[in-house]
Design a protein around this motif. Structure first.
Motif, PDB file in Angstrom:
ATOM      1  N   THR A   1     -15.290  -6.960  17.697  1.00  8.58           N
ATOM      2  CA  THR A   1     -15.852  -7.323  18.096  1.00  8.58           C
ATOM      3  C   THR A   1     -17.234  -7.033  19.039  1.00  8.58           C
ATOM      4  O   THR A   1     -17.520  -6.747  19.292  1.00  8.58           O
ATOM      5  CB  THR A   1     -14.855  -7.630  19.779  1.00  8.58           C
ATOM      6  OG1 THR A   1     -14.159  -6.238  19.769  1.00  8.58           O
ATOM      7  CG2 THR A   1     -13.504  -8.367  19.306  1.00  8.58           C
ATOM      8  N   GLY A   2     -17.222  -5.914  17.898  1.00  7.91           N
ATOM      9  CA  GLY A   2     -17.989  -4.576  18.907  1.00  7.91           C
ATOM     10  C   GLY A   2     -17.904  -4.353  19.242  1.00  7.91           C
ATOM     11  O   GLY A   2     -18.784  -3.767  20.617  1.00  7.91           O
ATOM     12  N   THR A   3     -16.455  -3.654  20.177  1.00  7.53           N
ATOM     13  CA  THR A   3     -16.291  -3.526  21.292  1.00  7.53           C
ATOM     14  C   THR A   3     -15.904  -0.953  21.346  1.00  7.53           C
ATOM     15  O   THR A   3     -14.961  -1.004  22.705  1.00  7.53           O
ATOM     16  CB  THR A   3     -15.091  -3.997  22.220  1.00  7.53           C
ATOM     17  OG1 THR A   3     -13.997  -3.594  21.382  1.00  7.53           O
ATOM     18  CG2 THR A   3     -15.887  -4.640  22.103  1.00  7.53           C
ATOM     19  N   ALA A   4     -15.965  -1.217  20.259  1.00  2.00           N
ATOM     20  CA  ALA A   4     -15.807   0.536  19.824  1.00  2.00           C
ATOM     21  C   ALA A   4     -15.559   1.222  21.076  1.00  2.00           C
ATOM     22  O   ALA A   4     -14.431   1.761  21.769  1.00  2.00           O
ATOM     23  CB  ALA A   4     -16.047   0.709  18.278  1.00  2.00           C
ATOM     24  N   VAL A   5     -16.959   1.473  21.337  1.00  2.45           N
ATOM     25  CA  VAL A   5     -17.093   2.877  22.046  1.00  2.45           C
ATOM     26  C   VAL A   5     -18.144   2.799  23.270  1.00  2.45           C
ATOM     27  O   VAL A   5     -18.171   3.427  24.322  1.00  2.45           O
ATOM     28  CB  VAL A   5     -17.912   3.927  21.295  1.00  2.45           C
ATOM     29  CG1 VAL A   5     -15.904   4.413  20.483  1.00  2.45           C
ATOM     30  CG2 VAL A   5     -18.644   3.750  20.365  1.00  2.45           C
TER      31      VAL A   5
ATOM     32  N   HIS B   1     -21.411  -5.820  25.211  1.00  2.00           N
ATOM     33  CA  HIS B   1     -20.080  -5.922  26.438  1.00  2.00           C
ATOM     34  C   HIS B   1     -21.207  -7.554  26.706  1.00  2.00           C
ATOM     35  O   HIS B   1     -21.747  -6.879  28.411  1.00  2.00           O
ATOM     36  CB  HIS B   1     -19.291  -5.539  27.366  1.00  2.00           C
ATOM     37  CG  HIS B   1     -19.490  -4.324  26.774  1.00  2.00           C
ATOM     38  ND1 HIS B   1     -17.968  -4.163  26.840  1.00  2.00           N
ATOM     39  CD2 HIS B   1     -19.438  -3.019  26.110  1.00  2.00           C
ATOM     40  CE1 HIS B   1     -17.353  -3.256  26.530  1.00  2.00           C
ATOM     41  NE2 HIS B   1     -18.638  -2.455  25.592  1.00  2.00           N
ATOM     42  N   PRO B   2     -21.291  -8.315  26.479  1.00  2.00           N
ATOM     43  CA  PRO B   2     -21.744  -9.767  27.056  1.00  2.00           C
ATOM     44  C   PRO B   2     -21.506 -10.555  28.313  1.00  2.00           C
ATOM     45  O   PRO B   2     -20.158 -10.117  28.586  1.00  2.00           O
ATOM     46  CB  PRO B   2     -22.440 -10.647  26.269  1.00  2.00           C
ATOM     47  CG  PRO B   2     -21.606 -10.901  24.768  1.00  2.00           C
ATOM     48  CD  PRO B   2     -20.921  -8.756  25.195  1.00  2.00           C
TER      49      PRO B   2
ATOM     50  N   ILE C   1     -15.553 -12.429  27.825  1.00  2.00           N
ATOM     51  CA  ILE C   1     -16.625 -12.970  28.811  1.00  2.00           C
ATOM     52  C   ILE C   1     -16.067 -13.784  29.931  1.00  2.00           C
ATOM     53  O   ILE C   1     -15.552 -14.984  30.061  1.00  2.00           O
ATOM     54  CB  ILE C   1     -17.965 -13.838  28.025  1.00  2.00           C
ATOM     55  CG1 ILE C   1     -18.777 -12.748  26.842  1.00  2.00           C
ATOM     56  CG2 ILE C   1     -18.994 -14.714  29.044  1.00  2.00           C
ATOM     57  CD1 ILE C   1     -19.381 -13.342  25.711  1.00  2.00           C
ATOM     58  N   PRO C   2     -17.172 -13.455  31.220  1.00  2.00           N
ATOM     59  CA  PRO C   2     -16.229 -14.843  32.446  1.00  2.00           C
ATOM     60  C   PRO C   2     -17.140 -15.668  32.837  1.00  2.00           C
ATOM     61  O   PRO C   2     -16.093 -16.562  33.831  1.00  2.00           O
ATOM     62  CB  PRO C   2     -16.136 -13.766  33.428  1.00  2.00           C
ATOM     63  CG  PRO C   2     -17.605 -12.579  32.955  1.00  2.00           C
ATOM     64  CD  PRO C   2     -17.628 -12.711  32.089  1.00  2.00           C
ATOM     65  N   LEU C   3     -18.010 -15.751  32.276  1.00  2.00           N
ATOM     66  CA  LEU C   3     -18.984 -16.979  32.392  1.00  2.00           C
ATOM     67  C   LEU C   3     -19.584 -17.820  31.261  1.00  2.00           C
ATOM     68  O   LEU C   3     -20.095 -17.214  30.791  1.00  2.00           O
ATOM     69  CB  LEU C   3     -19.970 -16.761  33.710  1.00  2.00           C
ATOM     70  CG  LEU C   3     -20.987 -17.948  33.857  1.00  2.00           C
ATOM     71  CD1 LEU C   3     -20.206 -18.826  34.853  1.00  2.00           C
ATOM     72  CD2 LEU C   3     -22.427 -17.440  34.108  1.00  2.00           C
ATOM     73  N   LEU C   4     -19.164 -19.184  30.960  1.00  2.00           N
ATOM     74  CA  LEU C   4     -18.876 -20.232  30.247  1.00  2.00           C
ATOM     75  C   LEU C   4     -20.273 -21.203  31.091  1.00  2.00           C
ATOM     76  O   LEU C   4     -20.072 -21.714  31.675  1.00  2.00           O
ATOM     77  CB  LEU C   4     -18.337 -20.735  29.684  1.00  2.00           C
ATOM     78  CG  LEU C   4     -18.384 -21.344  28.348  1.00  2.00           C
ATOM     79  CD1 LEU C   4     -17.123 -21.293  27.632  1.00  2.00           C
ATOM     80  CD2 LEU C   4     -19.335 -22.419  27.848  1.00  2.00           C
ATOM     81  N   MET C   5     -21.574 -21.175  30.601  1.00  2.00           N
ATOM     82  CA  MET C   5     -22.618 -22.320  31.122  1.00  2.00           C
ATOM     83  C   MET C   5     -23.357 -23.218  30.019  1.00  2.00           C
ATOM     84  O   MET C   5     -23.381 -22.637  28.945  1.00  2.00           O
ATOM     85  CB  MET C   5     -23.176 -21.066  31.973  1.00  2.00           C
ATOM     86  CG  MET C   5     -24.726 -22.367  32.228  1.00  2.00           C
ATOM     87  SD  MET C   5     -26.528 -21.260  33.086  1.00  2.00           S
ATOM     88  CE  MET C   5     -25.545 -20.372  34.056  1.00  2.00           C
ATOM     89  N   VAL C   6     -22.875 -24.320  30.063  1.00  2.00           N
ATOM     90  CA  VAL C   6     -23.532 -25.328  29.403  1.00  2.00           C
ATOM     91  C   VAL C   6     -24.489 -25.667  30.214  1.00  2.00           C
ATOM     92  O   VAL C   6     -25.239 -26.021  31.068  1.00  2.00           O
ATOM     93  CB  VAL C   6     -21.877 -26.648  29.312  1.00  2.00           C
ATOM     94  CG1 VAL C   6     -23.247 -27.616  28.438  1.00  2.00           C
ATOM     95  CG2 VAL C   6     -20.954 -26.544  28.917  1.00  2.00           C
ATOM     96  N   LEU C   7     -25.870 -25.292  28.923  1.00  2.00           N
ATOM     97  CA  LEU C   7     -26.781 -25.443  29.995  1.00  2.00           C
ATOM     98  C   LEU C   7     -28.127 -26.297  29.466  1.00  2.00           C
ATOM     99  O   LEU C   7     -28.343 -26.969  28.072  1.00  2.00           O
ATOM    100  CB  LEU C   7     -27.961 -24.345  29.296  1.00  2.00           C
ATOM    101  CG  LEU C   7     -28.920 -24.366  29.438  1.00  2.00           C
ATOM    102  CD1 LEU C   7     -29.586 -24.541  31.573  1.00  2.00           C
ATOM    103  CD2 LEU C   7     -30.149 -23.089  29.858  1.00  2.00           C
ATOM    104  N   GLY C   8     -28.016 -27.353  30.132  1.00  2.00           N
ATOM    105  CA  GLY C   8     -28.817 -28.634  29.379  1.00  2.00           C
ATOM    106  C   GLY C   8     -30.668 -28.307  30.108  1.00  2.00           C
ATOM    107  O   GLY C   8     -30.686 -27.918  30.501  1.00  2.00           O
ATOM    108  N   HIS C   9     -31.741 -30.003  29.848  1.00  2.00           N
ATOM    109  CA  HIS C   9     -32.559 -29.381  30.352  1.00  2.00           C
ATOM    110  C   HIS C   9     -33.223 -30.755  30.164  1.00  2.00           C
ATOM    111  O   HIS C   9     -33.178 -31.436  30.243  1.00  2.00           O
ATOM    112  CB  HIS C   9     -33.117 -28.359  29.173  1.00  2.00           C
ATOM    113  CG  HIS C   9     -33.603 -29.493  27.765  1.00  2.00           C
ATOM    114  ND1 HIS C   9     -34.252 -29.733  27.799  1.00  2.00           N
ATOM    115  CD2 HIS C   9     -32.817 -29.103  26.503  1.00  2.00           C
ATOM    116  CE1 HIS C   9     -35.158 -30.199  26.401  1.00  2.00           C
ATOM    117  NE2 HIS C   9     -33.181 -29.522  25.420  1.00  2.00           N
TER     118      HIS C   9
END
Length: 247
Positions: A27-31, A94-95, A147-155
């Motif tokens: 996960t790349g969250t070591a430090v 931490h995105p 991650i607390p937000l998941l956005m479906v982004l159309g256009h």
């Protein structure tokens, strides 16, 4: 139910401590944290090199809205691109938002939201089409990185949606892999409209359909129910560069 496959662990290496180390590596969250600095010296004297990121869906939405405002008014900050930030991010990520967008070259999420390295985790497929790889990638961002937000982004003017609508009307079979995309998008076709209005309405309907499919995934639904995750639909307008909510 979609979940990431566990990493292969050789026999004799399955202790809880080893599993924790492997998960940290994956996960790349070591430090990485708010107080991480580059170089030696006093931690109290050195300034943080990574800006404080949103930790809730509401904060994330506000940050994305502010970034899109900067983008469409040509006041971009291009954050989190400095050498110090790049070095700090080698320790972990931490995105604060997870974006499922289209492959369209005119809609890169980091640009339209004026965000930088480590801010967004993005998954892109034509017409935001879901398959096992896309679902697994989204689940990874939510379940492993929190991650607390998941956005479906159309256009606006989505080529994948337009091709789907035109093939449906003509009965034409598209090339094999493109037909797969059309088969996934076709349930969203808005048959109450005609011509360009049908394409435009189907873009919105497709965003809502994908959002509802994600919300029905058991692992993601559990996070939504607990308040740890919010799933939203949004659309980017090419003509105005505005991102607005859909559904």
């Amino acid at each position: 139910m979609i979940s990431d496959p566990a990493p292969h662990i050789p026999a004799g290496a399955t202790t809880p401590a080893r599993r924790s180390l492997l998960r940290a590596a994956l996960t790349g969250t070591a430090v990485l944290g708010a107080g991480l600095t580059v170089g030696s010296g006093s931690a109290t004297a050195a300034a943080p090199v990574v800006r404080k990121r949103p930790t809730t869906a509401e904060e994330a939405l506000r940050e994305l809205s502010a970034g899109n405002r900067r983008w469409r008014t040509f006041r971009e900050k291009h954050p989190d691109e400095t050498p110090a930030v790049r070095q700090a991010l080698t320790a972990g990520q931490h995105p604060f938002a997870l974006l499922l967008g289209c492959i369209d070259s005119r809609v890169p999420p980091e640009l339209v939201f004026d965000q930088g390295l480590g801010d967004l985790m993005t998954v892109r497929s034509a017409g935001q089409v879901l398959d096992e790889a896309v679902l697994g990638s989204l689940a990874y961002g939510v379940l492993e990185l929190g991650i607390p937000l998941l956005m479906v982004l159309g256009h606006q003017s989505c080529g994948a949606v337009k091709a789907t609508v035109e093939a449906d009307e003509s009965g034409e079979e598209l090339p094999r892999h493109i037909q797969y995309l059309a088969d996934q998008i076709s349930p969203a076709i808005d048959r109450t409209e005609e011509g360009d209005a049908r394409v435009d309405a189907t873009i919105d309907a497709n965003i809502r359909l994908i959002r509802s499919r994600l919300a029905a995934e058991p692992d993601l639904a559990a996070k939504v129910d607990s308040g740890a995750l919010r799933i939203v639909g949004a659309r980017y307008e090419l003509t105005t560069q505005l991102v607005h909510r859909v559904g």
